[in-house]
Write a protein that holds these residues in place. Sequence first.
Motif, short mmCIF file in Angstrom:
data_model
loop_
_atom_site.label_atom_id
_atom_site.label_comp_id
_atom_site.label_asym_id
_atom_site.label_seq_id
_atom_site.Cartn_x
_atom_site.Cartn_y
_atom_site.Cartn_z
N MET A 1 15.83 18.67 29.87
CA MET A 1 16.40 17.66 30.77
C MET A 1 16.25 18.15 32.19
SD MET A 1 20.12 15.83 30.53
CE MET A 1 21.05 17.37 30.55
N LEU A 3 16.17 16.10 35.47
CA LEU A 3 17.16 15.46 36.32
C LEU A 3 17.15 15.94 37.77
CD1 LEU A 3 20.31 15.29 34.02
CD2 LEU A 3 19.01 13.36 34.86
N ALA A 14 22.68 17.35 39.15
CA ALA A 14 21.74 17.38 38.03
C ALA A 14 21.68 18.78 37.42
CB ALA A 14 20.36 16.94 38.49
N LYS A 18 22.71 19.72 33.65
CA LYS A 18 21.75 20.36 32.74
C LYS A 18 22.38 21.51 31.97
CE LYS A 18 17.23 22.65 32.76
NZ LYS A 18 16.07 23.07 33.60
N SER A 125 15.02 6.23 29.68
CA SER A 125 15.99 7.14 30.29
C SER A 125 15.45 8.56 30.37
CB SER A 125 17.31 7.11 29.51
OG SER A 125 17.11 7.49 28.16
N ASN A 126 14.75 9.00 29.33
CA ASN A 126 14.22 10.36 29.34
C ASN A 126 13.04 10.50 30.29
OD1 ASN A 126 15.94 11.60 27.20
ND2 ASN A 126 14.99 10.02 25.96
N MET A 129 14.76 11.10 33.55
CA MET A 129 15.33 12.45 33.63
C MET A 129 14.26 13.53 33.72
SD MET A 129 18.74 12.32 31.21
CE MET A 129 17.92 11.77 29.72
N ILE A 177 20.07 7.75 39.82
CA ILE A 177 19.50 7.28 38.55
C ILE A 177 19.43 5.76 38.52
CG2 ILE A 177 20.00 7.06 36.08
CD1 ILE A 177 20.89 9.98 36.12
#
Length: 245
Positions: A1, A3, A14, A18, A125-126, A129, A177
Amino acid sequence: MTLGIGTPIATLEALWAKHTIHLAEAPGGEPFGVKTVDRKASGDATPLTICAIGDSMIAGCGTQDQQEGLTPDIAQGFADELQRDVAWEAHGKLGATMRRVRYRQLAEVLKAGKKFDILLICAGSNDIMANRTLDEWRDDLGAVLDEAKPLSEHIVVLSPGQMQHEPSLGRALRRAILREMDEQAAVSKQVCAAHHATYVDMIHENVHADAPDFFSPDHFHPSAQGYRYMTEGVVAKLSTVLKDC
């Protein structure tokens, strides 16, 4: 992740996320089933078939059993709307990007050689990120829609869930985001229109994301109730698609 997006404050938030967020694993249970209706009330004995491919929402992360996830909830919503049995199957993977859908998950479903009344694709979403670019998103989504054509005449792309409300993320990060999701949604609408697919934007839909029972204990994924809230909006937006099935 990763971010690592947005302002310096968002980047710090972020980094904190994480190292502090512990995401729920994919739940157990069978990733398929049939939602039935009263046979006397049903005008069609042939089940509607739906297949969902995508990320943790398709995997039902945040629930105790995949039977409590988004895909079976949507299947139940379709069954109630059409008064028709609905057979469903879900191919979800925690952390999946659209690129993983393109090169791994979709290929596995195509290999099975089945065809469905409705195909649901849910990722995004991924990709945000992982700081994947909008050009990468456009390329992967377009390729998925092209390659998925043998699976169904009705392909539906679902937007990410409402990450801007996730209580595990800082305020500045949530704002960053949301901007990323809006930009991604704009591209998704263009790509889906060009490929004759249906795009369902749930980013700003009222899915009761502020309700105390919306999120699961990991404060990131929806709970079983959260998925039910989301289903109401998805089914309502797909009424036109259902009429053609």
